[in-house]
Design a protein around this motif. Structure first.
Motif, PDB file in Angstrom:
ATOM      1  N   LEU A   2       0.835  -1.187   0.000  1.00 30.62           N
ATOM      2  CA  LEU A   2       0.000   0.000   0.000  1.00 30.62           C
ATOM      3  C   LEU A   2       0.877   1.247   0.000  1.00 30.62           C
ATOM      4  CD1 LEU A   2      -2.658  -1.070   2.659  1.00 30.62           C
ATOM      5  CD2 LEU A   2      -2.966  -0.963   0.182  1.00 30.62           C
ATOM      6  N   HIS A 167      -0.582  -2.521  16.076  1.00 31.05           N
ATOM      7  CA  HIS A 167       0.428  -1.665  15.462  1.00 31.05           C
ATOM      8  C   HIS A 167       1.609  -1.453  16.404  1.00 31.05           C
ATOM      9  CE1 HIS A 167       1.621   2.494  13.754  1.00 31.05           C
ATOM     10  NE2 HIS A 167       2.209   1.534  13.039  1.00 31.05           N
ATOM     11  N   TRP A 190      -1.266   0.086   6.297  1.00 32.38           N
ATOM     12  CA  TRP A 190      -2.446  -0.715   6.673  1.00 32.38           C
ATOM     13  C   TRP A 190      -3.184  -0.098   7.863  1.00 32.38           C
ATOM     14  CZ3 TRP A 190      -3.325  -2.779  11.454  1.00 32.38           C
ATOM     15  CH2 TRP A 190      -2.255  -2.791  12.347  1.00 32.38           C
ATOM     16  N   TYR A 191      -2.375   0.462   8.787  1.00 34.04           N
ATOM     17  CA  TYR A 191      -2.965   1.058   9.981  1.00 34.04           C
ATOM     18  C   TYR A 191      -3.796   2.297   9.623  1.00 34.04           C
ATOM     19  CZ  TYR A 191      -3.249   3.233  14.597  1.00 34.04           C
ATOM     20  OH  TYR A 191      -3.709   3.818  15.752  1.00 34.04           O
ATOM     21  N   GLN A 194      -7.101   1.115   7.820  1.00 38.49           N
ATOM     22  CA  GLN A 194      -8.183   0.737   8.738  1.00 38.49           C
ATOM     23  C   GLN A 194      -8.696   1.962   9.496  1.00 38.49           C
ATOM     24  OE1 GLN A 194      -8.382   0.350  12.366  1.00 38.49           O
ATOM     25  NE2 GLN A 194      -6.520   1.643  12.536  1.00 38.49           N
TER      26      GLN A 194
END
Length: 482
Positions: A2, A167, A190-191, A194
């Motif tokens: 990402l 995380h 990713w954190y 979300q």
């Protein structure tokens, strides 16, 4: 992998749109002042993300602290707005303390070891866990929102808490390589992704909460309006009843005055007749003169009695019942007509003269006089009037029978109404109040008046009055004259 910049742009767009929506929602419902804190919270998050995107490749330490503190300020504002919206205790001091803690820790970390991300990530995780736990506690205590919505919102907050802990754990077990003072790289994307989903879910939950609050307020207003409508209808009905009562009382008062005026005619007629007789007899008969003067005195006494009782403001003086014999009452009535010179046509027949009745003598005498007056008025002068009195079945029955013009069958049910006169009554012969007032006066005694046509012509007026309680006078079996 990402791309971090793309995720930050998506985060910025999401937070900015939500901030705009909450601003418009607050402007639409200004009475929900808590919404401005939610709008301010999403605005602060959007501003922090914007500053993070726009910062240089090698940002200064103060800009890193500022950008992240602005985002954390947004979270504090969201927690404050949610607590106020739910009416729960606010823990503003916790938010302020955590912001100070955030600034101090990040400043020290960047000053001592700029390449060490772990300390900053762990402090951010601690900040997130505490603030969102405060929000979860407010939701747990709340009873104004639907339970399913509250628990779903707690689940959304719990997911973000869990993601923050993961995380932090990743950073602890698998620390990133030192990259000068770079705060995040693509492995943290990713954190943030979300985080976008969290903002959308939290936005939806808050929006549903506001909708639920507005729906509940609308229901309360509708219920209050319904209660007010019912109350106003009840008051309107009470007012209408009061007006009807007042109208009825005024009508009754006017009615009563008409009846009294009508009844004043009787003693005045005695006085006039006696005065005429005195004028005719003069000094030729002292005995006749004294008799007429005595009649005038009795008539005046009766007139003054009527004035005293019926023209007073004390309504209790209107009805004065006493125990008396029926024979005595009928004797007074006969004397009245003798004094007016009309007694020769009357034939009295009284059975059970000693029968006790509990009546107002003046009222009942007025009833009988009215019935006889009607019989005399509507009968040929050659026809006699029969007045029969008897005691039967716990009542005293007084029947006045004539051979007069009678009452048309079609109008029989109307006779006795105020001002009503039969179609066959000659003009100027009456006011239509005699029978009406008789019925009203009989009602004081619990009595009744009936009118029956007689075979061969004429009318029988029958007045029934209950006898004195406890009287043992036997019922007479004779039939009334038909």
């Amino acid at each position: 992998m990402l791309d971090l910049k793309t995720i930050l742009v998506v985060n910025l767009a999401t937070a900015s749109l939500q901030a705009v929506v909450w601003i418009f929602v607050w402007l639409a419902w200004r009475h929900l002042y808590e919404l401005k804190l939610l709008a301010a919270g999403f605005t602060a998050i959007a501003m922090g993300l914007l500053l993070m995107i726009l910062r240089a490749e090698q940002p200064t330490a103060w800009s890193i602290v500022l950008h992240n503190t602005v985002i954390k300020l947004g979270l504090v504002l969201l927690a404050e707005g949610l607590a106020r919206f739910l009416g729960q205790p606010r823990h503003t001091w916790i938010g302020i303390s955590l912001l100070i803690f955030q600034v101090v820790v990040w400043s020290i970390a960047l000053a001592v070891d700029p390449g060490n991300l772990a300390l900053r990530i762990h402090s951010s995780t601690l900040f997130t866990v505490i603030m969102m736990s405060v929000m979860c506690l407010a939701l747990l205590r709340d009873r104004t929102q639907p339970w399913l919505l509250r628990w779903f919102t707690i689940a959304v907050l719990g997911e973000y808490i869990a993601a923050s802990i993961v995380h932090s754990a990743i950073e602890y077990w698998n620390p990133a390589a030192a990259q000068d003072i770079t705060v995040l790289d693509n492995r943290n994307a990713w954190y943030l992704l979300q985080g976008v989903l969290f903002l959308i879910a939290l936005f939806a939950c808050l929006l549903f909460m506001v909708s639920s609050r507005l729906s509940a307020a609308l229901r309360e207003k509708n219920e209050a309006l319904s209660r007010e409508v019912v109350e106003r209808r009840s008051l309107e009905k009470q007012l209408s009843t009061s007006l009807e009562t007042e109208r009825a009382l005024r009508e009754e008062q006017a009615d009563f005055m008409r009846i009294v005026s009508h009844e004043f005619r009787t003693p005045l007629a005695v006085i006039r007749n006696a005065a005429d007789m005195i004028g005719l007899v003069g000094d030729r008969s002292r005995e006749a003169t004294m008799e007429r003067l005595s009649g005038i005195g009795e008539a005046l006494d009766r007139l003054f009695s009527l004035i005293d009782r019926f023209m007073t403001n004390d309504r209790d003086n209107g009805f004065r019942p006493q125990s008396m014999q029926i024979g005595s009452l009928m004797a007074d009535v006969q004397l009245h007509f003798d004094m007016t010179g009309r007694g020769e046509r009357l034939h009295f027949k009284t059975g059970g003269e000693a029968t006790l009745i509990f009546v107002d003598p003046d009222m009942l005498a007025t009833v009988v006089i009215n019935l006889i007056d009607n019989a005399l008025k509507y009968s040929p002068e050659t026809q006699p009037i029969h007045i029969d009195t008897l005691s039967a079945h716990g009542s005293v029955v007084i029947q006045v029978s004539d051979r007069g013009i009678g009452i048309p069958k079609a109008e029989l049910h109307k006779i006795g109404r105020r001002f009503f006169r039969a179609s066959n009554a000659k003009a100027g012969s009456g006011t239509g109040l005699g029978l009406y007032s008789s019925r009203k006066l009989l009602a004081y005694h619990g009595g009744a008046l009936e009118l029956h046509p007689r075979e061969g012509g004429g009318t029988a007026a029958v007045a029934r009055v209950p006898v004195l309680n406890g009287a043992t006078e036997p019922a007479l079996q004779e039939e009334l004259v038909t």
